[in-house]
Design a protein around this motif. Sequence first.
Motif, mmCIF file in Angstrom:
data_model
loop_
_atom_site.group_PDB
_atom_site.id
_atom_site.type_symbol
_atom_site.label_atom_id
_atom_site.label_comp_id
_atom_site.label_asym_id
_atom_site.label_seq_id
_atom_site.Cartn_x
_atom_site.Cartn_y
_atom_site.Cartn_z
ATOM 1 N N LEU A 138 0.808 -1.266 0.054
ATOM 2 C CA LEU A 138 0.127 0.060 0.103
ATOM 3 C C LEU A 138 0.870 1.460 0.011
ATOM 4 O O LEU A 138 0.351 2.316 -0.115
ATOM 5 C CB LEU A 138 -0.974 0.068 1.324
ATOM 6 C CG LEU A 138 -2.065 -1.133 1.055
ATOM 7 C CD1 LEU A 138 -2.895 -1.204 2.501
ATOM 8 C CD2 LEU A 138 -2.840 -0.867 -0.112
ATOM 9 N N ASN A 139 2.128 1.194 0.298
ATOM 10 C CA ASN A 139 3.130 2.364 0.010
ATOM 11 C C ASN A 139 3.151 2.667 -1.483
ATOM 12 O O ASN A 139 3.664 3.724 -1.875
ATOM 13 C CB ASN A 139 4.508 2.065 0.386
ATOM 14 C CG ASN A 139 4.321 2.041 2.089
ATOM 15 O OD1 ASN A 139 3.527 2.642 2.608
ATOM 16 N ND2 ASN A 139 5.285 1.078 2.573
ATOM 17 N N TYR A 141 0.690 1.208 -4.108
ATOM 18 C CA TYR A 141 -0.682 1.043 -4.824
ATOM 19 C C TYR A 141 -1.665 1.526 -3.791
ATOM 20 O O TYR A 141 -1.653 1.494 -2.654
ATOM 21 C CB TYR A 141 -0.860 -0.270 -4.844
ATOM 22 C CG TYR A 141 0.384 -1.261 -5.845
ATOM 23 C CD1 TYR A 141 -0.300 -1.174 -7.324
ATOM 24 C CD2 TYR A 141 1.350 -1.438 -5.849
ATOM 25 C CE1 TYR A 141 0.584 -1.701 -8.438
ATOM 26 C CE2 TYR A 141 2.191 -1.890 -6.793
ATOM 27 C CZ TYR A 141 1.887 -1.923 -7.973
ATOM 28 O OH TYR A 141 2.553 -2.513 -9.177
ATOM 29 N N SER A 142 -2.674 1.925 -4.445
ATOM 30 C CA SER A 142 -3.888 2.350 -3.836
ATOM 31 C C SER A 142 -5.204 1.302 -4.096
ATOM 32 O O SER A 142 -5.240 1.181 -5.260
ATOM 33 C CB SER A 142 -4.365 3.809 -3.981
ATOM 34 O OG SER A 142 -3.232 4.740 -3.868
ATOM 35 N N VAL A 144 -8.327 0.469 -5.615
ATOM 36 C CA VAL A 144 -9.286 0.995 -6.470
ATOM 37 C C VAL A 144 -10.811 0.167 -6.359
ATOM 38 O O VAL A 144 -11.617 0.646 -6.737
ATOM 39 C CB VAL A 144 -8.857 1.391 -7.822
ATOM 40 C CG1 VAL A 144 -7.842 2.209 -7.677
ATOM 41 C CG2 VAL A 144 -8.316 0.085 -8.319
ATOM 42 N N ALA A 178 -5.891 -3.124 -6.802
ATOM 43 C CA ALA A 178 -4.984 -1.778 -6.381
ATOM 44 C C ALA A 178 -4.109 -1.381 -7.452
ATOM 45 O O ALA A 178 -3.673 -2.105 -8.402
ATOM 46 C CB ALA A 178 -4.068 -2.123 -5.260
ATOM 47 N N CYS A 179 -4.153 -0.023 -7.711
ATOM 48 C CA CYS A 179 -3.634 0.850 -8.721
ATOM 49 C C CYS A 179 -2.150 1.368 -8.334
ATOM 50 O O CYS A 179 -2.227 1.798 -7.395
ATOM 51 C CB CYS A 179 -4.442 1.594 -9.396
ATOM 52 S SG CYS A 179 -3.766 2.544 -10.851
ATOM 53 N N LYS A 181 0.146 3.808 -7.655
ATOM 54 C CA LYS A 181 0.470 5.311 -6.922
ATOM 55 C C LYS A 181 0.766 6.107 -8.181
ATOM 56 O O LYS A 181 0.296 7.256 -8.415
ATOM 57 C CB LYS A 181 0.570 5.521 -5.717
ATOM 58 C CG LYS A 181 0.046 4.797 -4.689
ATOM 59 C CD LYS A 181 0.465 5.080 -3.235
ATOM 60 C CE LYS A 181 -0.408 4.714 -2.263
ATOM 61 N NZ LYS A 181 0.091 5.090 -0.879
ATOM 62 N N LYS A 185 -1.162 9.352 -10.100
ATOM 63 C CA LYS A 185 -0.743 10.780 -10.113
ATOM 64 C C LYS A 185 -0.570 11.347 -11.564
ATOM 65 O O LYS A 185 -0.787 12.431 -11.721
ATOM 66 C CB LYS A 185 0.578 10.803 -9.212
ATOM 67 C CG LYS A 185 0.504 10.512 -7.838
ATOM 68 C CD LYS A 185 1.832 10.698 -7.253
ATOM 69 C CE LYS A 185 1.755 10.310 -5.549
ATOM 70 N NZ LYS A 185 2.956 10.690 -4.759
ATOM 71 N N SER A 438 -16.425 1.966 3.308
ATOM 72 C CA SER A 438 -15.557 2.565 4.257
ATOM 73 C C SER A 438 -15.955 2.746 5.592
ATOM 74 O O SER A 438 -17.217 2.586 5.844
ATOM 75 C CB SER A 438 -15.334 4.003 3.692
ATOM 76 O OG SER A 438 -14.721 4.750 4.714
#
Length: 467
Positions: A138-139, A141-142, A144, A178-179, A181, A185, A438
Amino acid sequence: MSLFNKKQNQYPVVSSNSGSHIFALDIGSRTIRLVSGTVDQNNLTITVTGYMEIPSRGVKNGTVADPQLLANTIADLIVTFQHKFNVEIKSIVTNVCGCYIKSGSGEGQTTVQNNQITAYDRNAAIKDAQDSVSNINLNEYSIVHIIPQEYESGSNKNLINPIGLYARKLIAKVHFIACNKIYLKNVDMIIRNVSNTIESTSIVFDGNAAASLVLSDSDKELGCLLVDIGASTTTITLFAERNQKLSFGISEGGDFITKCIASLFRIDMRDAEYIKKKYGQANPKRLENSESASDDVMQEYREQNPSLPVITRADLSKIISQAIYEMFTSIMRELENKIDNRDKNKIKYKLDAGVVLVGGGAHLIDIANLVEWVIYKNNEINKYSKVKISPKAKLGLPIGVKAYNSAFDKPQELNYPDKAVALGIIRSYVADNPNQFSKTDGAGYSSGPGIGSKINAMKNWIKREVF
């Protein structure tokens, strides 16, 4: 100043209330597509209100190669789209191909706060499942997409929606996508460069977009492999027993086929792409005993360049079929690598619905027929494969989609396989919104046990333990 503002005076953009519309931007290596539509919240039927596409610039091999050029291209598309369909775009949803995602599945659990499962309990179990996934950093990838597979509560298993059930413990099995990061950006930066009045609100994985558009409940229940063949990349999504199990991409797509043609016949890439599209036949057997098999596909070029080789339709078909065979061999190899190897002699996934094809590469004549043969041969060679795919293949057609007559220049375009991701982004954005899981406050979702719920919990404990 944004590019969009600089170009604004070239086209009279008419403002309108686009709050109920979703605008989806499919950024591909060959084509950039912009589509607008609405989604019926009850049955997720899509109504397409506008569609445009233009050749892609600034993207190479699935990567942003020239952000300024890409921003210029998107700006031109948006301004023209707004003028044609009389809308004002304020927010946009974009896409990510399989080469920029990581996926993983996890299992989590939580103690039910008040003995009756709420959204807060469900979300807590999902968060615990996310923490158990080890292959997503998670550092870098986020998340999604959060895709619950099933829930368990005590003796109740295979639950789809546990909210409202009485239980002491809830277990959630979840698939996460996860995408990268940096990719996120870059996309956000490009949209900001296009216009400071347009917000990039979300990003949707190509596999989820296409699946939401073309796969039926039966396809998912029986198990299938969804293959989205783009220009530079191919995105693969595996479904078994109703659930999404694997999601990934390979760096081979339609351009790989074109490169094989150009390399083996020693011709220019543009010429190779042209003859592939105009004369390409994926299955050479379909040309047997055909009078056109010996036709020279380079004849029209030879008038300007007599040194060009003679390439028959039969020879071209053989190269195309070999390239597709190599692509699907790579896909099957990657599938095996991503599957848990603890039970070495056990079939992990049985896909009785076979393969569903979308993307620009699915336009090749008889590609589904060839893929059936490739899967059949793979099953013969790899008898101990963890994935048993039925030798069936079909083109993915949109389900539950209608369109305004003015949306497409040609009405039949709605059913083209290369439109699956662009159209599917709209439905997936509504159906797969990760914010619904969430643990923080949100419309329609519990924010967790407050003072009132703690008092009720105490009352329930007294009734259960004392009386």
